[in-house]
Design a protein around this motif. Structure first.
Motif, PDB file in Angstrom:
ATOM      1  N   PHE A 148      30.756 -52.326  30.641  1.00 36.51           N
ATOM      2  CA  PHE A 148      29.678 -52.073  31.597  1.00 36.51           C
ATOM      3  C   PHE A 148      29.089 -53.399  32.049  1.00 36.51           C
ATOM      4  O   PHE A 148      28.725 -54.243  31.219  1.00 36.51           O
ATOM      5  N   VAL A 149      29.020 -53.574  33.372  1.00 33.48           N
ATOM      6  CA  VAL A 149      28.551 -54.826  33.943  1.00 33.48           C
ATOM      7  C   VAL A 149      27.368 -54.564  34.861  1.00 33.48           C
ATOM      8  O   VAL A 149      27.193 -53.459  35.384  1.00 33.48           O
ATOM      9  N   THR A 150      26.564 -55.592  35.055  1.00 36.72           N
ATOM     10  CA  THR A 150      25.415 -55.487  35.953  1.00 36.72           C
ATOM     11  C   THR A 150      25.746 -56.115  37.302  1.00 36.72           C
ATOM     12  O   THR A 150      26.548 -57.051  37.399  1.00 36.72           O
ATOM     13  N   HIS A 151      25.124 -55.556  38.350  1.00 37.16           N
ATOM     14  CA  HIS A 151      25.279 -56.062  39.719  1.00 37.16           C
ATOM     15  C   HIS A 151      23.896 -56.257  40.327  1.00 37.16           C
ATOM     16  O   HIS A 151      22.896 -55.741  39.821  1.00 37.16           O
ATOM     17  N   ARG A 152      23.888 -56.938  41.471  1.00 37.81           N
ATOM     18  CA  ARG A 152      22.651 -57.030  42.254  1.00 37.81           C
ATOM     19  C   ARG A 152      22.992 -56.810  43.715  1.00 37.81           C
ATOM     20  O   ARG A 152      23.903 -57.433  44.259  1.00 37.81           O
ATOM     21  N   LEU A 153      22.238 -55.885  44.341  1.00 37.74           N
ATOM     22  CA  LEU A 153      22.473 -55.543  45.744  1.00 37.74           C
ATOM     23  C   LEU A 153      21.153 -55.158  46.384  1.00 37.74           C
ATOM     24  O   LEU A 153      20.413 -54.326  45.843  1.00 37.74           O
ATOM     25  N   ASN A 154      20.848 -55.784  47.520  1.00 34.07           N
ATOM     26  CA  ASN A 154      19.626 -55.467  48.280  1.00 34.07           C
ATOM     27  C   ASN A 154      18.379 -55.524  47.402  1.00 34.07           C
ATOM     28  O   ASN A 154      17.488 -54.673  47.490  1.00 34.07           O
ATOM     29  N   GLY A 155      18.331 -56.523  46.528  1.00 33.70           N
ATOM     30  CA  GLY A 155      17.151 -56.721  45.691  1.00 33.70           C
ATOM     31  C   GLY A 155      17.085 -55.847  44.456  1.00 33.70           C
ATOM     32  O   GLY A 155      16.116 -55.908  43.698  1.00 33.70           O
ATOM     33  N   ARG A 156      18.091 -55.016  44.219  1.00 28.46           N
ATOM     34  CA  ARG A 156      18.091 -54.124  43.066  1.00 28.46           C
ATOM     35  C   ARG A 156      19.184 -54.542  42.085  1.00 28.46           C
ATOM     36  O   ARG A 156      20.302 -54.871  42.479  1.00 28.46           O
TER      37      ARG A 156
END
Length: 590
Positions: A148-156
């Motif tokens: 499980f990995v984390t992402h960042r998109l549109n400030g989230r």
């Protein structure tokens, strides 16, 4: 598309629908050997996560010790749904329905064996349509052959399974899975309730000191004014106050019993209120549960209310999927607690005052919740009222970005929008317009007005037929919301020891739930039938003749869609005209 189900059902038939269904629902150990997991062939589990979400930059890994709340929704076969017909009692005997609705015991044993291979104990619903479990991220990654990995998109910031190594499950289990939730956190948490207004004149009093206002200022939609405006009081005059009728609430907060007791004392109500605690150790006192309960108590004063309380802490985890898992868990508990209709009153109702933008929800979450809503409506013969949202036409809370609020867009629910009622100095109704507010368009904090629009996920059902449904916005064939509406502003509630102004479509949904409870009580008394589902309300309009079951709201807009004659995307078919709705259904139950 399905054909329109019959609107109403004989109570004699209804009492045999789900009797004796399913298993115990408790956690159980697998009977199959976990070593069988080593011989399974694996295939990819598609969670339906949009490409843009998976392709966003990876920023890190999810700690192995983080807890995931996972739900596996198991498919109900087309053959099983056919046994319910269109509003008719299934043909099989009462004790067989659970086996027909859910998967077999043998299939459940396969799932348990698979989960046991990772030392996971799961809970199976009584209808064998849901398997839920909590698991550490490291365990889940090993079980699913991913990470499980984390992402960042549109400030989230959010997490998903590793896009380069999608989750894998045994091929033997895949045909039974409709959706899996809890394995991503991109989905935006549901929101509820419009903002609280200013306190009404008067100081806060000690918790047990009742303070009743004999007459509220002219603009306030007190329970007696709402009852007169919508004709609820005319059903009271027939002796129908909600006796032996039940409304089930789903809440993500708690309430102060003293506040409810004060409201009940001041309105002369005699509700029977009970709680089902689904995980909150000390439920926070919130305005949502307070608002929902008091709207029901004021308009169906002898009603039985069952409040399903989920843990409000789930709203603050930063993982929107946790909140949706909690909502779905509450729906499943209502299903489990009502699966034997021979032991429960006919004509029960569910009221939900929360939702989130379709554009920010995973398909898995919507599929899982949709199936539970379908079970509640089609199999358990309930009407589910859901608020359409408080951000006008812009469900993602950004002005100019059209979106609608799920689950109000589900084809198995009645979506309820919001209006503003006007009153004369003597308290009588003068006018009704769309509830909306343009005073601050920088960001919606549940104050922009009646949610509404066209779904991009759900297609319009054949039952959604009314003058105005075919309009210049309906070119995509999507489900249109809301279906109906009710007052959603300047509603006085007793909260934290004083009277305050509240509202939102969160109030409109329980107002309609109270009205439908009174209608069903009258139908059971007069015709030994009750009505359920969104089909009912469109059916009523189609056969009304000279009756007008709804008051058409033709003034205002929800910041984009105007109110028009007939159905519109701000207020649906209109607000309740309860006596006319009852008279229509008692003469033409469908």
């Amino acid at each position: 598309m399905r054909k329109r189900r019959a609107a109403c059902l004989s109570v004699v038939l209804a009492l045999t629908v789900l009797s004796g269904c399913g298993s115990s629902g408790s956690s159980s150990k697998p009977s199959a050997s976990p070593t069988a997991a080593a011989t399974w062939k694996y295939t990819t589990l598609d969670l339906g996560i949009p490409d843009k979400v998976l392709k966003a930059p990876v920023t890190g890994r999810v700690p192995d010790g983080q807890t995931l709340h996972v739900g596996v929704t198991l498919k109900v076969s087309d053959e099983a749904w056919k046994k319910y017909g269109h509003g008719k009692s299934p043909s099989q005997t009462a004790g067989d329905v659970g086996k027909e609705l859910g998967v077999s015991d043998q299939t459940i044993q396969k799932f348990q064996a698979y989960l046991n291979s990772a030392h996971i104990q799961a809970k199976t619903s009584k209808t064998r349509t849901n398997v839920t479990f909590d698991v550490k991220a490291g365990q889940a990654a090993q079980l699913l052959r991913t990470s499980f990995v984390t992402h960042r998109l549109n400030g989230r910031t959010y997490f998903t399974p590793d896009p380069n190594h999608p989750p894998q499950i045994p091929e033997a289990l895949k045909p039974y899975i409709l959706a899996v939730t809890g394995l991503e956190s991109y989905s935006m948490a549901p929101k509820s309730r419009g903002p609280l207004g200013a306190a009404l004149p008067g100081r806060a009093l000690p918790a047990r000191a009742a303070r009743c206002i004999q007459r509220f200022p002219q603009r306030f939609a007190s329970h007696d004014r709402v009852a007169a405006a919508y004709g609820y009081n005319q059903l009271w005059n027939q002796g129908w106050h909600g006796e032996n009728m039940t409304v089930n609430l789903v809440e993500m907060d708690g309430y102060d019993r003293n506040d409810v007791a004060n409201y009940v004392a001041c309105t002369g109500s005699h509700i029977q209120l009970s709680n089902v605690n689904l995980g909150a150790t000390e439920p926070a006192v919130g305005a949502e549960a307070t608002l929902d309960i008091q709207m029901l108590a004021g308009l169906a004063p002898n009603l039985r209310i069952v409040d399903y309380q989920e843990d409000p802490a789930l709203l603050n985890t930063g993982n929107g999927a946790d909140s949706w898992a909690a909502l779905n868990n509450a729906l499943q508990r209502i299903i489990d607690n009502n699966y034997d209709l021979s032991k429960n009153p006919a004509g029960s109702i569910v009221s939900i005052s929360m939702g989130g933008p379709e554009g920010y929800l995973s398909p898995s979450i919507m599929q899982a919740i949709d199936q539970n809503l379908r079970i509640l409506t089609v199999a358990e013969r309930m009407t589910v009222f859901i608020s359409s949202g408080d951000c006008g036409a812009f469900g993602d809370r950004t002005y100019g970005s059209l979106d609608v609020s799920f689950p109000s867009t589900s084809p198995y629910v009645v979506a309820v929008g919001g209006t503003r009622l006007g009153f004369a100095p003597n308290g009588t109704r003068t006018q009704e317009t769309v509830w909306s507010d343009r005073s601050n368009l920088s960001r919606c904090e549940n104050q922009w007005g009646s949610g509404g629009g066209v779904s991009k996920v759900h297609q319009r059902e054949t039952f959604q037929q009314a003058p105005g449904v075919d309009n210049r916005y309906s070119t995509t064939g999507g489900r249109e919301v809301p279906d109906v509406s009710a007052v959603a502003i300047d509603l006085p509630i007793y909260y934290r020891g004083r009277w305050v102004s509240s509202g939102g479509t969160s109030a409109a949904a329980p107002i309609w739930a109270a009205g439908m409870a009174l209608v069903n009580q009258g139908l059971l008394a007069r015709a030994h039938v009750f009505c359920f589902g969104p089909d009912t309300l469109y059916h009523a309009l189609s056969v009304a003749g000279a009756n007008k079951p709804y008051t058409d709201v033709v003034a205002g807009n929800n910041l984009y869609y105007p109110a028009t004659a007939g159905f519109d995307l701000s207020t649906g078919m209109g607000s309740p005209n309860l006596p006319a709705l009852f008279n229509t259904l008692v003469a033409n139950p469908g």
